[in-house]
Write a protein that holds these residues in place. Structure first.
Motif, PDB file in Angstrom:
ATOM      1  N   LYS A 385       0.833  -1.206   0.000  1.00 34.89           N
ATOM      2  CA  LYS A 385       0.000   0.000   0.000  1.00 34.89           C
ATOM      3  C   LYS A 385       0.864   1.251   0.000  1.00 34.89           C
ATOM      4  O   LYS A 385       0.615   2.197  -0.760  1.00 34.89           O
ATOM      5  N   ASN A 388       2.588   1.794  -3.372  1.00 31.91           N
ATOM      6  CA  ASN A 388       1.663   2.321  -4.376  1.00 31.91           C
ATOM      7  C   ASN A 388       1.396   3.799  -4.155  1.00 31.91           C
ATOM      8  O   ASN A 388       1.208   4.556  -5.122  1.00 31.91           O
ATOM      9  N   LYS A 391       4.226   5.435  -5.673  1.00 33.61           N
ATOM     10  CA  LYS A 391       4.067   5.447  -7.121  1.00 33.61           C
ATOM     11  C   LYS A 391       3.225   6.638  -7.571  1.00 33.61           C
ATOM     12  O   LYS A 391       3.498   7.259  -8.611  1.00 33.61           O
TER      13      LYS A 391
END
Length: 476
Positions: A385, A388, A391
Motif C-alpha cells: 500500500k 503504491n 508510485k
C-alpha cells in the motif's frame, strides 16, 4: 568477573560508537538537504566490536584471490561483519536494514537464536555423515518437510543449492517420461549449472558457452510488460504452439517460478499455470514448481507460491530460505517419479548433512511458531500500500507488484513507453544504502528494486524503507 566487566565495557563502547555515528550521519544529511532524514526503527542490540582487517584490505584480498567475475552490489562496497534478525552491521558498527535477505535466503532472520542453537548442538555431536549410514536428522527432517507438501509429494532429495535442485528436477523429468525437451519461461531464472543456465530465460546469467540443449522458452505471462497483458489464454496458446512446432509433440517437463525472483519480482498472469500444466501433461510431461524464492510462506497467503495459482506440481524445488543461510536445498516429488532413478545409484555427499538438516528443521519450527506466513501477509500488504502511494508521487515508478514480502518496484523513464530507468535505479539504490537500507535489484534490464527482506521484517521497517526510497527518488 574481569572478563564479564570487559565484555560490558566493550558493549557500551560499541553502543556509544554506533549511536554517535548515526547521530553524526543524520545531522550531516539534514544539513545538506534541508530536510529531516528518515530515522531507522530502534533495535536493542549492540554488535560485537570488529577486530579483523579493514574493508580496504578485504577488498584488496578479494581482488587478488577471488574470481573477477564476482560483482559488487554498490559503487562503494559495504563490508558486512555481523547480522541480527532483519539488520546487518558493518565493520564500524553501523546498522543497516536488510531489505534483500542475502538474495532472499535469510527467512527467519539473521542468526536467529533457535536456529543457531540447533546448528551448534548438532555440530558438537556429528558434523558430517552421508546417506550410506542411518542418521535421525535427515530422516526426521524429510518427514517434517514432506508434511508441508500437498498431495502425494512425499519423497525428498536433499541437495546443496537451488541450481543443484533444479538440475536434478530436470533429470527426474527426463528419466521418468523418457522424453527430452524441457520448457521454461523467458525472464525466468533457475540457476548457474550448465543445465539450469540453459533453463534461464535471462541473458545476464547465460555464459557464451554451449547450453540450452533440449530446452525451449515460452512467452513470459508478464502482466506489466507481456505482449498479451493479463490474458492467460493467449500465453497458454503460445505454449501450445511452441510444443506443436518446436518439439516432437512430446515433452519431458515444464519449469516455472510463480513469481520470477531474479526477473524482477514478476508474477505470472493469474490462471496461466493451470492452463500450462494441463497442456504440458497432455504432451506427456511433468510440471516443476521452482519455489527457491517463493516458498516457506514468503508470499503471505499460502505456504508455497504455486498454491496461489491453484495448481498441483509433480516436482517442487526449494532452496535459499529453507536453511536461513545454510547450504541446503531439496527436491520433493512423488514416489512414482522418484522411482525413475532407481535404475542406477544416486548419491550426494553433502545432501542431508546432519548439521544442515538440524538447521532446516529449526527453520520450520521457527516459521511456524512465529507465524511468519501470516506476518508476511500483514506486513507485505502494508508495504505494498505504501509503495503504491509512492508510485502516485513519483512518475519514475512504472510498476509496483508482488505478494507478501516478495515485492518489486520497477523504475522507468516514461510510463507510456516503459523505457527502463537503469541508471536511476543504480543511483537511487546507492543513495538508499547511504541512508541505511540495503536493497536488491534485478529484472531483465536491471531497473527493478527487489524487496525481499527477512520474514521478521516489521511495519516500522517497511515505513522506514519507503521513507528512504522516497528521499532517494526525490534527489534524482
Amino acid at each position: 568477573m574481569i572478563r564479564t566487566g570487559l565484555v560490558r565495557a566493550l558493549s557500551k563502547l560499541g553502543e556509544s560508537t554506533s549511536r554517535a555515528w548515526q547521530s553524526t550521519s543524520m545531522r550531516e544529511l539534514s544539513s545538506s538537504t534541508q530536510t529531516f532524514a528518515p530515522v531507522m526503527p530502534n533495535f536493542s542490540y549492540v554488535p560485537v566490536p570488529y577486530t579483523g582487517p579493514s574493508a580496504e584490505k578485504v577488498l584488496q584480498l578479494r581482488k587478488t584471490y577471488l574470481s573477477p567475475s564476482l560483482s559488487m552490489h554498490f559503487r562503494k562496497p559495504v563490508m558486512i561483519v555481523e547480522g541480527k534478525m532483519q539488520y546487518l552491521f558493518d565493520e564500524k558498527g553501523r546498522r543497516y536494514l536488510d531489505a534483500f535477505a542475502g538474495i532472499v535466503t535469510v527467512s527467519a532472520g539473521h542468526c536467529h537464536p533457535e536456529i543457531v542453537k540447533a546448528v551448534n548442538k548438532q555440530s558438537e555431536l556429528l558434523q558430517h555423515t552421508t546417506t550410506i549410514y542411518l542418521n535421525n536428522q535427515i530422516a526426521e527432517y524429510a518427514k517434517e518437510l514432506a508434511d508441508k507438501m500437498p498431495g502425494n509429494l512425499k519423497c525428498v532429495y536433499f541437495v546443496n543449492s537451488g541450481s543443484e535442485a533444479n538440475d536434478m528436477a530436470m533429470m527426474l523429468a527426463r528419466a521418468h517420461t523418457g522424453n527430452w525437451d524441457m520448457i521454461s519461461l523467458r525472464n525466468g531464472y533457475h540457476g548457474m549449472s550448465m543445465a539450469t543456465m540453459g533453463a534461464c530465460g535471462h541473458s545476464t546469467w547465460k555464459q557464451p558457452v554451449p547450453q540450452s540443449f533440449g530446452i525451449l522458452h515460452a512467452m513470459n505471462p508478464d502482466p506489466y510488460r507481456g505482449l498479451f497483458g493479463n490474458d492467460a489464454t493467449k500465453y497458454a496458446a503460445d505454449l501450445q504452439d511452441l510444443i506443436l512446432t518446436a518439439t516432437s509433440g512430446r515433452v519431458a517437463g515444464f519449469m516455472a517460478e510463480t513469481i520470477q525472483g531474479v526477473g524482477g519480482a514478476t508474477p505470472l498472469v493469474q490462471g496461466y499455470l493451470p492452463a500450462a500444466y494441463k497442456i504440458i501433461r497432455e504432451a506427456g510431461g511433468i510440471c516443476i514448481a521452482d519455489e527457491v524464492q517463493t516458498g516457506f510462506g514468503r508470499t503471505g497467503t499460502k505456504y508455497w507460491g504455486f498454491e496461489n495459482q491453484g495448481v498441483q506440481p509433480d516436482i517442487v524445488t526449494m532452496a535459499k530460505g529453507i536453511g536461513n543461510g545454510l547450504p541446503l536445498a531439496a527436491v520433493v516429488t512423488t514416489p512414482e517419479i522418484s522411482a525413475s532413478l532407481t535404475k542406477r545409484l544416486h548419491f550426494n555427499t553433502f545432501g542431508g548433512n546432519p548439521v544442515c538438516s538440524a538447521g532446516g528443521r529449526a527453520v520450520l519450527r521457527v516459521l511456524d511458531a512465529e507465524k511468519r506466513q501470516e506476518h508476511c501477509g500483514v506486513v507485505g500488504a502494508h508495504l505494498l500500500k505504501r509503495l503504491n502511494q509512492l508510485k502516485d508521487k513519483h512518475s519514475i515508478i512504472g510498476d509496483v507488484r508482488g505478494q507478501g514480502l516478495m515485492l518489486g518496484v520497477e523504475l522507468v523513464k516514461d510510463r507510456h513507453t516503459k523505457e527502463p530507468a537503469k541508471d536511476a535505479t543504480v543511483e537511487a539504490m546507492e543513495r538508499m544504502k547511504d541512508m541505511g537500507v540495503l536493497m536488491g535489484k534485478g529484472g531483465l534490464f536491471g531497473n527493478v528494486f527487489r524487496i525481499k527482506p527477512p520474514m521478521c521484517f516489521s511495519k516500522d521497517d517497511a515505513d522506514f524503507l519507503v521513507d528512504v526510497m522516497d528521499e532517494a527518488l526525490n534527489k534524482l
